[in-house]
Design a protein around this motif. Structure first.
Motif, mmCIF file in Angstrom:
data_model
loop_
_atom_site.group_PDB
_atom_site.id
_atom_site.type_symbol
_atom_site.label_atom_id
_atom_site.label_comp_id
_atom_site.label_asym_id
_atom_site.label_seq_id
_atom_site.Cartn_x
_atom_site.Cartn_y
_atom_site.Cartn_z
ATOM 1 N N GLU A 97 0.835 -1.206 0.000
ATOM 2 C CA GLU A 97 0.000 0.000 0.000
ATOM 3 C C GLU A 97 0.861 1.245 0.000
ATOM 4 O O GLU A 97 1.915 1.276 0.634
ATOM 5 C CB GLU A 97 -0.871 0.036 1.271
ATOM 6 C CG GLU A 97 -1.833 -1.128 1.424
ATOM 7 C CD GLU A 97 -2.779 -1.255 0.244
ATOM 8 O OE1 GLU A 97 -3.263 -0.207 -0.249
ATOM 9 O OE2 GLU A 97 -3.006 -2.390 -0.203
ATOM 10 N N ARG A 123 1.348 4.575 1.610
ATOM 11 C CA ARG A 123 0.906 5.225 2.852
ATOM 12 C C ARG A 123 1.454 6.649 2.957
ATOM 13 O O ARG A 123 1.617 7.193 4.051
ATOM 14 C CB ARG A 123 1.397 4.432 4.064
ATOM 15 C CG ARG A 123 0.871 3.018 4.110
ATOM 16 C CD ARG A 123 1.331 2.282 5.364
ATOM 17 N NE ARG A 123 1.066 0.867 5.232
ATOM 18 C CZ ARG A 123 -0.131 0.312 5.354
ATOM 19 N NH1 ARG A 123 -1.172 1.061 5.637
ATOM 20 N NH2 ARG A 123 -0.293 -0.991 5.203
ATOM 21 N N ALA A 143 -2.503 10.195 1.412
ATOM 22 C CA ALA A 143 -3.503 10.477 2.445
ATOM 23 C C ALA A 143 -4.239 11.778 2.118
ATOM 24 O O ALA A 143 -5.477 11.856 2.239
ATOM 25 C CB ALA A 143 -2.825 10.586 3.814
ATOM 26 N N HIS A 188 2.845 11.081 9.391
ATOM 27 C CA HIS A 188 2.897 10.032 8.359
ATOM 28 C C HIS A 188 4.288 9.409 8.313
ATOM 29 O O HIS A 188 5.289 10.104 8.434
ATOM 30 C CB HIS A 188 2.601 10.620 6.968
ATOM 31 C CG HIS A 188 1.293 11.320 6.884
ATOM 32 N ND1 HIS A 188 0.112 10.676 6.614
ATOM 33 C CD2 HIS A 188 0.983 12.631 7.047
ATOM 34 C CE1 HIS A 188 -0.872 11.550 6.613
ATOM 35 N NE2 HIS A 188 -0.382 12.744 6.877
ATOM 36 N N TRP A 235 6.179 6.370 5.802
ATOM 37 C CA TRP A 235 5.938 5.455 4.698
ATOM 38 C C TRP A 235 7.235 5.008 4.037
ATOM 39 O O TRP A 235 8.302 5.535 4.350
ATOM 40 C CB TRP A 235 4.988 6.064 3.673
ATOM 41 C CG TRP A 235 5.514 7.203 2.846
ATOM 42 C CD1 TRP A 235 6.082 7.106 1.607
ATOM 43 C CD2 TRP A 235 5.494 8.607 3.165
ATOM 44 N NE1 TRP A 235 6.416 8.363 1.145
ATOM 45 C CE2 TRP A 235 6.068 9.294 2.072
ATOM 46 C CE3 TRP A 235 5.060 9.355 4.252
ATOM 47 C CZ2 TRP A 235 6.213 10.680 2.041
ATOM 48 C CZ3 TRP A 235 5.201 10.738 4.228
ATOM 49 C CH2 TRP A 235 5.767 11.384 3.132
#
Ligand SMILES: Cc1cc2nc3c(=O)[nH]c(=O)nc-3n(C[C@H](O)[C@H](O)[C@H](O)COP(=O)(O)OP(=O)(O)OC[C@H]3O[C@@H](n4cnc5c(N)ncnc54)[C@H](O)[C@@H]3O)c2cc1C
Length: 449
Positions: A13, A15, A20, A354, A356
């Protein structure tokens, strides 16, 4: 080619903070997956910057051709939607004392950024994009002297970079330990998810058939190439590998490209006063430092601070060219936070919103390659940007379209044109070599051409 069963180690995924933010703006309705066989002139595998820029230039140059783009997941699922947004000049990996070549490379990449800005404006795409410049800070007296000399030499050749110190540097950013910085006023920052998604309606208007959730799971070369996807086949006169770090998993460039997991973090959106307190000036899109395990950061249009790199921990290599990250990034994020706090101590108070990971396609020389190969000269490729691909992957569409047209003279002197990639050994030597080298030296494996 990967079978569907292996897809779990290929895709993960996205991210990222960009992903977002796009989600918060509303639900994305993907283009339909390919459900029936079709014939076309050109099939593009991969929906990032390379794939969309190639579809764009090809469709404009050859409106009569049938062009199909297949993306395994959603557009911008790969590095194009997971990067730090730094829109930089230069071809990573090229080190030269030849000022003519330096100016040529700078001019080509600056023109690439200009062309991207024009595309965004002409196609009325809503893409957060700024172009007020980036700096490379230097933290060591000898390197500072060398960087000042280099900037002067480059500027004497008409390249508009300059070395800044003291108040000039403080106005851009108060980075602890920075003795000076090379400022490139034509670099910038961009939201990759917005850019790639905004390209979809543009491509569809140009007649490109875009298919998301359509992984290519088999490629059979010939005068006509057959691409197998889970529900249908595409028969194409030519294909484009626009799969960058995923390319070894598609069965190509296995000995030339190493997919490297690269971690990033982003703060929550910060108010202008918070940026002021942190010491990051309003006129600075991004920065990087002068270490081999480069630390880099940028300011998004929404006011988030994106940051990555700075140590071995910020990168990882997964056995067998894994592109999906299934590890635990806690150690990496902690190391990155430490580096960020060292450069900008006031960020210690800021919440990280966040975290990622994305896959970069590393080449041993760091130089990317763009060209065509295969017995029938119908497999086009552009890849190996080594973590610096935003400008070049967006330029790749123009380069590949010229190669396809047989009108590529203007690119032939550039280091990426049909670049032969240096050999990287297969597993298990690849995995052992990467981990032993990085642990012993604290650096990333690199060789000059
Ligand atoms: C963490 C991180 C930070 C970075 N920061 C910067 C930066 O600040 N500045 C900069 O210039 N560069 C940066 N980069 C590098 C830059 O993002 C990439 O070089 C660039 O996005 C490559 O674009 P691409 O389209 O070639 O590849 P990608 O964006 O990876 O696109 C490839 C696409 O192919 C799809 N695909 C793969 N296999 C298949 C298949 N079998 N069938 C169909 N589709 C398939 C993938 O899902 C993916 O969407 C960063 C990269 C990362 C990961």
């Amino acid at each position: 080619m990967p079978k569907l069963a292996a897809m779990s180690s290929t895709f993960d995924e996205n991210r990222s903070a960009w992903w977002a933010a796009a989600g918060a703006r509303g639900e994305y309705v993907p283009a339909p997956a390919l459900s029936k066989d079709l014939d076309c002139d050109l099939a593009i595998v991969g929906g990032g910057f390379t794939g969309t820029s190639t579809a764009y230039h090809m469709a404009r140059r050859f409106p009569e051709k049938r062009i199909v783009l297949c993306e395994a997941r959603l557009l911008a699922n790969g590095a194009s939607g997971r990067n730090a947004g730094l829109l930089l000049n230069w071809v990573n990996g090229v080190e030269t004392t030849d000022l003519e070549l330096a100016r040529r490379i700078y001019d080509v990449t600056r023109a690439g950024i200009d062309a991207l800005a024009t595309r965004i404006r002409e196609q009325s795409m809503e893409v957060p994009f700024r172009r007020d410049g980036c700096i490379e800070i230097v933290t060591d007296p000898a390197r500072a002297e060398a960087a000042a000399r280099d900037a002067e030499r480059l500027s004497s050749a008409g390249i508009p970079v300059r070395f800044v110190t003291g108040n000039g540097l403080a106005e851009l950013g108060r980075f602890e330990g920075a003795l000076g910085a090379t400022f490139d006023p034509t670099a910038g920052q961009i939201d990759g998810v917005c850019l790639v998604r905004a390209m979809r309606p543009v491509l569809e208007r140009l007649g490109v058939h875009v298919h998301e959730r359509t992984p290519v799971i088999g490629i059979e070369e010939g005068e006509t190439i057959t691409l197998t996807t889970p529900s249908a086949r595409v028969r194409a006169k030519a294909i484009v590998l626009a799969t960058n770090a995923y390319t070894p998993r598609v069965g190509y460039f296995r000995s030339g490209v190493v997919p490297l997991h690269s971690h990033l973090l982003a703060t929550e959106p910060l108010a202008p006063e918070a940026w002021e307190e942190i010491g990051w000036g309003r006129g600075l899109a991004g920065f990087s430092d002068d270490f081999d395990r480069i630390a880099y950061g940028s300011m998004t249009a929404r006011g988030e601070l994106v940051f990555g790199g700075g140590s071995n921990a910020a990168y990882g290599y997964g056995f067998g060219n894994g592109t999906a990250y299934r590890g635990d990034p806690t150690r990496a994020i902690a190391a990155m936070e430490k580096t960020l706090h060292r450069y900008l101590p006031k960020t210690a108070k800021v919440r990280i919103a966040h975290r990622w990971t994305g896959a970069v396609a590393l080449t041993l020389s760091r130089i990317c390659t763009m060209g065509v190969q295969g017995k029938n000269r119908n497999v086009y490729f552009a890849l190996g940007y080594s973590g610096h691909g935003i400008t070049l992957a967006n330029l790749a569409g123009e380069v590949l379209t010229d190669i396809y047209s047989g009108d590529d003279a203007r690119w032939r002197d550039l280091p990426f044109f049909q670049q032969r990639l240096l050999y990287v050994p297969p597993e298990p030597f690849r995995w052992v070599g990467y981990h032993a080298y990085t642990a012993l030296t604290g650096r990333s494996p690199r060789r000059s051409l």
